[in-house]
Design a protein around this motif. Structure first.
Motif, mmCIF file in Angstrom:
data_model
loop_
_atom_site.group_PDB
_atom_site.id
_atom_site.type_symbol
_atom_site.label_atom_id
_atom_site.label_comp_id
_atom_site.label_asym_id
_atom_site.label_seq_id
_atom_site.Cartn_x
_atom_site.Cartn_y
_atom_site.Cartn_z
ATOM 1 N N VAL A 56 -4.483 -4.070 -3.602
ATOM 2 C CA VAL A 56 -3.266 -4.516 -2.908
ATOM 3 C C VAL A 56 -3.180 -6.039 -2.940
ATOM 4 C CG1 VAL A 56 -2.123 -4.685 -0.654
ATOM 5 C CG2 VAL A 56 -2.971 -2.480 -1.452
ATOM 6 N N LEU A 59 -3.076 -7.291 -6.978
ATOM 7 C CA LEU A 59 -1.924 -6.915 -7.798
ATOM 8 C C LEU A 59 -0.596 -7.432 -7.253
ATOM 9 C CD1 LEU A 59 -2.981 -3.250 -8.652
ATOM 10 C CD2 LEU A 59 -3.046 -5.237 -10.191
ATOM 11 N N THR A 60 -0.518 -7.665 -5.935
ATOM 12 C CA THR A 60 0.747 -8.098 -5.338
ATOM 13 C C THR A 60 0.803 -9.599 -5.091
ATOM 14 O OG1 THR A 60 -0.012 -7.763 -3.060
ATOM 15 C CG2 THR A 60 1.040 -5.867 -4.161
ATOM 16 N N ASN A 91 -2.199 3.696 -8.777
ATOM 17 C CA ASN A 91 -1.387 2.472 -8.659
ATOM 18 C C ASN A 91 -0.311 2.431 -9.733
ATOM 19 O OD1 ASN A 91 -2.196 0.925 -6.442
ATOM 20 N ND2 ASN A 91 -3.960 0.106 -7.515
ATOM 21 N N CYS A 95 3.575 2.228 -8.409
ATOM 22 C CA CYS A 95 4.430 1.059 -8.633
ATOM 23 C C CYS A 95 5.563 1.400 -9.599
ATOM 24 C CB CYS A 95 3.633 -0.164 -9.071
ATOM 25 S SG CYS A 95 2.746 0.002 -10.617
ATOM 26 N N ASP A 113 9.059 -7.160 -8.017
ATOM 27 C CA ASP A 113 7.671 -7.213 -7.529
ATOM 28 C C ASP A 113 6.901 -5.974 -7.994
ATOM 29 O OD1 ASP A 113 8.123 -9.648 -6.267
ATOM 30 O OD2 ASP A 113 8.404 -8.753 -4.275
ATOM 31 N N SER A 114 7.547 -4.809 -7.913
ATOM 32 C CA SER A 114 6.896 -3.568 -8.361
ATOM 33 C C SER A 114 6.656 -3.597 -9.871
ATOM 34 C CB SER A 114 7.739 -2.348 -7.981
ATOM 35 O OG SER A 114 7.736 -2.178 -6.572
ATOM 36 N N LYS A 116 6.032 -6.284 -11.582
ATOM 37 C CA LYS A 116 4.893 -7.201 -11.767
ATOM 38 C C LYS A 116 3.582 -6.453 -11.498
ATOM 39 C CE LYS A 116 4.277 -10.437 -8.698
ATOM 40 N NZ LYS A 116 4.492 -11.640 -7.895
ATOM 41 N N VAL A 117 3.563 -5.647 -10.437
ATOM 42 C CA VAL A 117 2.361 -4.864 -10.127
ATOM 43 C C VAL A 117 2.088 -3.877 -11.268
ATOM 44 C CG1 VAL A 117 1.360 -3.144 -8.557
ATOM 45 C CG2 VAL A 117 2.559 -5.140 -7.629
ATOM 46 N N ARG A 118 3.130 -3.250 -11.801
ATOM 47 C CA ARG A 118 2.970 -2.308 -12.913
ATOM 48 C C ARG A 118 2.398 -3.022 -14.136
ATOM 49 N NH1 ARG A 118 8.406 0.138 -14.697
ATOM 50 N NH2 ARG A 118 8.596 -1.928 -15.599
ATOM 51 N N ARG A 120 0.592 -5.810 -14.214
ATOM 52 C CA ARG A 120 -0.796 -6.209 -13.944
ATOM 53 C C ARG A 120 -1.722 -5.002 -13.995
ATOM 54 N NH1 ARG A 120 0.222 -10.491 -8.943
ATOM 55 N NH2 ARG A 120 0.858 -12.240 -10.275
ATOM 56 N N THR A 121 -1.274 -3.877 -13.443
ATOM 57 C CA THR A 121 -2.082 -2.656 -13.459
ATOM 58 C C THR A 121 -2.303 -2.198 -14.897
ATOM 59 O OG1 THR A 121 -1.191 -2.017 -11.299
ATOM 60 C CG2 THR A 121 -2.240 -0.277 -12.592
#
Length: 177
Positions: A56, A59-60, A91, A95, A113-114, A116-118, A120-121
């Motif tokens: 959390v 990634l965020t 994750n 996301c 934002d989601s 970006k998390v996707r 990075r994941t």
């Protein structure tokens, strides 16, 4: 100078998020060696709460540090394969589904934002060398396409609809080579 940071024995989810933010702050200012980063994050991801909080926080994060993870991050994640595999796979699903959710609500900023998390994941999934990770990614893919398999209950529990399942499937496809 040796880092003063350490991971408490029974770390809570909230403490893990806060500690991750502190680790990232010290990484950004060059206060931690690669070995210290690997040891701290390795200790964090040994427990479910620590790993959840790490992902959390990491990634965020609004700063670009997580866009180009260092080898010490990969090594730390590889040190706790069972916990890390499950969280990376879930994750990616969550996301990806949240991008659709936020777009439906005309909330482009949160949708971004989601995304970006996707991103990075996905980068972490492509970069870590963890036995079983690609099998789990394939199992998630099968659950999105056939409604069968180990991740079916997870997808049902979150109530993802057809469009969200399609978004998850599309996020997985580049990882299936």
């Amino acid at each position: 100078m040796k880092s003063l940071l350490s991971v408490p024995e029974n770390i809570t989810f909230e403490e893990a998020i806060a500690l991750t933010q502190e680790i990232m702050s010290q990484m950004e200012t060059g206060q931690l060696s690669e070995a210290e980063i690997e040891a701290l994050i390795g200790d964090l991801v040994k427990s479910k709460n620590g790993a959840r909080g790490f992902f959390v926080g990491y990634l965020t994060d609004s700063k670009p540090l997580a866009d180009n993870p260092s080898p010490s991050i990969f090594k730390a994640l590889e040190s706790a394969p069972e916990i890390v595999v499950e969280l990376l796979v879930k994750n990616l699903a969550m996301c990806s589904a949240m991008v659709v959710h936020h777009q439906r609500n005309q909330d482009e900023e949160t949708a971004n934002d989601s995304k970006k998390v996707r991103s990075r994941t996905t980068k972490l999934i492509k970069s870590v060398n963890i036995p079983g990770l690609s099998d789990n990614i394939l199992e998630l893919y099968q659950a999105t396409t056939t409604g069968q398999g180990n991740y079916t209950d997870f997808l049902k529990r979150w109530g993802y609809d057809t469009e969200q399942l399609k978004a998850i499937k599309q996020a997985i496809e580049p990882l299936l080579n």
